[in-house]
Write an enzyme that holds these catalytic residues in place. Structure first.
Site, PDB file in Angstrom:
ATOM      1  N   LYS A 211       0.833  -1.205   0.000  1.00  0.00           N
ATOM      2  CA  LYS A 211       0.000   0.000   0.000  1.00  0.00           C
ATOM      3  C   LYS A 211       0.868   1.255   0.000  1.00  0.00           C
ATOM      4  O   LYS A 211       1.863   1.335   0.719  1.00  0.00           O
ATOM      5  CB  LYS A 211      -0.922  -0.008   1.224  1.00  0.00           C
ATOM      6  CG  LYS A 211      -1.917   1.153   1.264  1.00  0.00           C
ATOM      7  CD  LYS A 211      -2.886   1.008   2.424  1.00  0.00           C
ATOM      8  CE  LYS A 211      -3.841   2.190   2.502  1.00  0.00           C
ATOM      9  NZ  LYS A 211      -4.805   2.055   3.619  1.00  0.00           N
TER      10      LYS A 211
ATOM     11  N   SER B 286     -10.735   1.850   6.628  1.00  0.00           N
ATOM     12  CA  SER B 286      -9.931   1.904   5.412  1.00  0.00           C
ATOM     13  C   SER B 286      -9.604   0.543   4.842  1.00  0.00           C
ATOM     14  O   SER B 286      -9.219   0.429   3.681  1.00  0.00           O
ATOM     15  CB  SER B 286      -8.623   2.654   5.681  1.00  0.00           C
ATOM     16  OG  SER B 286      -8.862   4.035   5.763  1.00  0.00           O
TER      17      SER B 286
ATOM     18  N   SER C 107      -9.290   3.423   2.522  1.00  0.00           N
ATOM     19  CA  SER C 107      -8.146   3.854   1.735  1.00  0.00           C
ATOM     20  C   SER C 107      -7.346   2.698   1.124  1.00  0.00           C
ATOM     21  O   SER C 107      -6.443   2.926   0.313  1.00  0.00           O
ATOM     22  CB  SER C 107      -7.201   4.703   2.607  1.00  0.00           C
ATOM     23  OG  SER C 107      -6.664   3.959   3.679  1.00  0.00           O
TER      24      SER C 107
END
Length: 473
Positions: A76, A175, A151
């Site tokens: 990520k 997220s 996210s």
């Protein structure tokens, strides 16, 4: 054999036995990315293909370094990875290439994985919709006109489309859970402290966000959780945690599951979400669980007030230096920082006292129930060009993140939560629910999730009328 849908556990077993070579897995990964990533934009900062193939060849020649030896993984884009652009989705960092790994990336390398690039994220991870001015938006693979959540949206889409078998995520306010729901995969927000954060800056006060694993099955989640878990001697909060892998289906008969629904009407929900989650909960009934409707156990407004203050305070700590340097930050980041900087010590103490009250209430409730359930999101995936939902059912959302309030009960007090697919709505897009339990119950949740997964296999299914998208799953 189509390697893009083989489980991480299966790929690792074949790599260890010699039935597969790392170069075969890497070539299949690169081919899959070439086929589908242009349409969904989940993998960013992809490394040179020749360099990756050379690393895979070296992995085939070497002795196994760890449990993920030879497996390609993209990290990520909130995690620094040596030699790979690490932008956090921000123009202020678009040219930043670290010379050393963050701890999560280091653990992945130590376990033998090959780090191929990054997965897309919103700017600094703020907001549950993956778009940023550096790489653009990541699209939902079930309907490219819609958001994939965030996210950890790039991670979830990469899993759903078969570009990755394992992915890391992070979770402050859903997220990891929201994109898992909207992309028909699993994600685990672990007990707070089980996976240590990067030991930089202030490390004692901000107990909200955590790193965690994502995959297409609870068994694969357990595989990655073992790699990411364990204390870091540089971090004051690390905890060993009980081993979770190998994950096995838990005997569910007699377990008590509490369904919290919309928290007594406090959480606005778009039509069809509650009904789909309730239908999915029927699987637990079929497995022998007792599923009860549980009334709202705590005041939602008090919980929200505590959350927004503690979150803004935490964000102002991390992004305050960029704000003071007049970096180009998006509106939601500026709003969070300015709120956080304006808070008094008395306000922070009050917010933490509310959090403590909710923890005590939740602990008592989890003595009665083996797990509690909430939906993972309050809306279906929305228009990818929309920054965030401004209303639900005609009710105005007063902040950029109010539409994700359903994730706050877990986030505020650091409970473990397994994001579980619930199936597809009438428009063919996925939804999911949060299965959460007491601190330290990560293994129990994964084992219960495995029993559910064996009965449903949602990540391996498609909606009755899927939205056509060339080259996707």
């Amino acid at each position: 054999m189509d390697l893009s849908q083989v489980s991480a556990t299966g790929l690792i077993a074949d790599l260890q036995s010699g039935r597969l070579r790392a170069v075969e897995v890497m070539q299949a990964t690169l081919d899959r990315i070439a086929a589908v990533n242009g349409q969904v934009n989940a993998i960013v900062a992809l490394r040179d293909a020749d360099d990756l193939m050379r690393e895979a060849e070296a992995a085939d020649r070497a002795e196994a370094r760890g449990p993920l030896h030879g497996l390609p993984i993209a990290v990520k884009d909130l995690v620094n990875v040596a030699g790979i652009a690490s932008t956090s989705g921000s123009p202020s960092l678009k040219d930043f290439v670290p010379d050393k790994d963050d701890e999560l990336a280091r653990r992945l390398r130590t376990a033998g994985s090959i780090l191929i690039g990054k997965t897309n994220t919103p700017e600094f991870g703020l907001g549950s919709h993956t778009f940023n001015p550096v790489y653009g938006a990541t699209r939902n693979p079930y309907d490219a006109s819609r958001s994939c959540g965030g996210s950890s949206g790039g991670a979830a889409v990469a899993l759903a489309t078969g570009m990755l078998a394992l992915a890391d995520g992070s979770d402050m306010m859903g997220s990891l859970r929201n994109p898992a729901a909207w992309n028909n995969v699993y994600g685990l927000r672990p007990s707070w402290g089980r996976v240590p954060s990067e030991p930089v800056g202030e490390m004692f006060l901000h107990q909200l966000s955590t790193l965690g694993p994502m995959a297409r099955s609870p068994e694969d989640i357990g595989l990655l959780l073992e790699v990411l878990s364990g204390p870091d001697p540089r971090h004051p909060h690390g905890a060993p945690g009980m081993p979770v892998s190998p994950v096995v289906a838990r005997e569910a008969k007699g377990l008590r599951i509490g369904w919290l629904g919309d928290w007594g009407g406090a959480f606005e929900m778009e039509e069809g979400i509650l009904a789909l989650c309730e239908q999915a909960l029927g699987v637990f009934g079929d497995l022998g669980c007792q599923v009860d409707v549980v009334p709202a156990p705590f005041d939602a407004d008090a919980m929200w007030d505590s959350w927004v203050d503690l979150r803004s305070w935490a964000v102002s700590n991390s992004l305050g230096p960029l704000y003071e340097a007049q970096a180009d930050l998006k509106d939601s980041a500026i709003w969070e920082v300015e709120r956080g900087l304006a808070l008094s010590g008395r306000q922070i103490q009050r917010a933490s006292a509310i959090r403590s009250d909710w923890f005590r209430s939740a602990a008592a409730l989890l003595e009665e129930y083996d797990a509690l359930v909430l939906p993972s999101a309050q809306t279906w995936p929305f228009d990818v060009t929309q920054p965030y939902p401004t209303q639900i059912n005609g009710v105005e959302m007063d902040t950029y993140h109010r539409w994700m309030q359903v994730t706050v009960p877990v986030s505020l007090i650091g409970l473990p939560a397994l994001a579980v697919p619930a199936g597809f709505g009438s428009q063919g897009v996925p939804m999911g629910f949060q299965l959460f339990g007491k601190r330290g119950s990560d293994a129990d949740l994964l084992n219960l999730g495995t029993a559910y997964h064996a009965a449903t296999q949602w990540p391996q299914k498609r909606p009755a009328q899927p939205v056509p998208m060339e080259g996707t799953v």
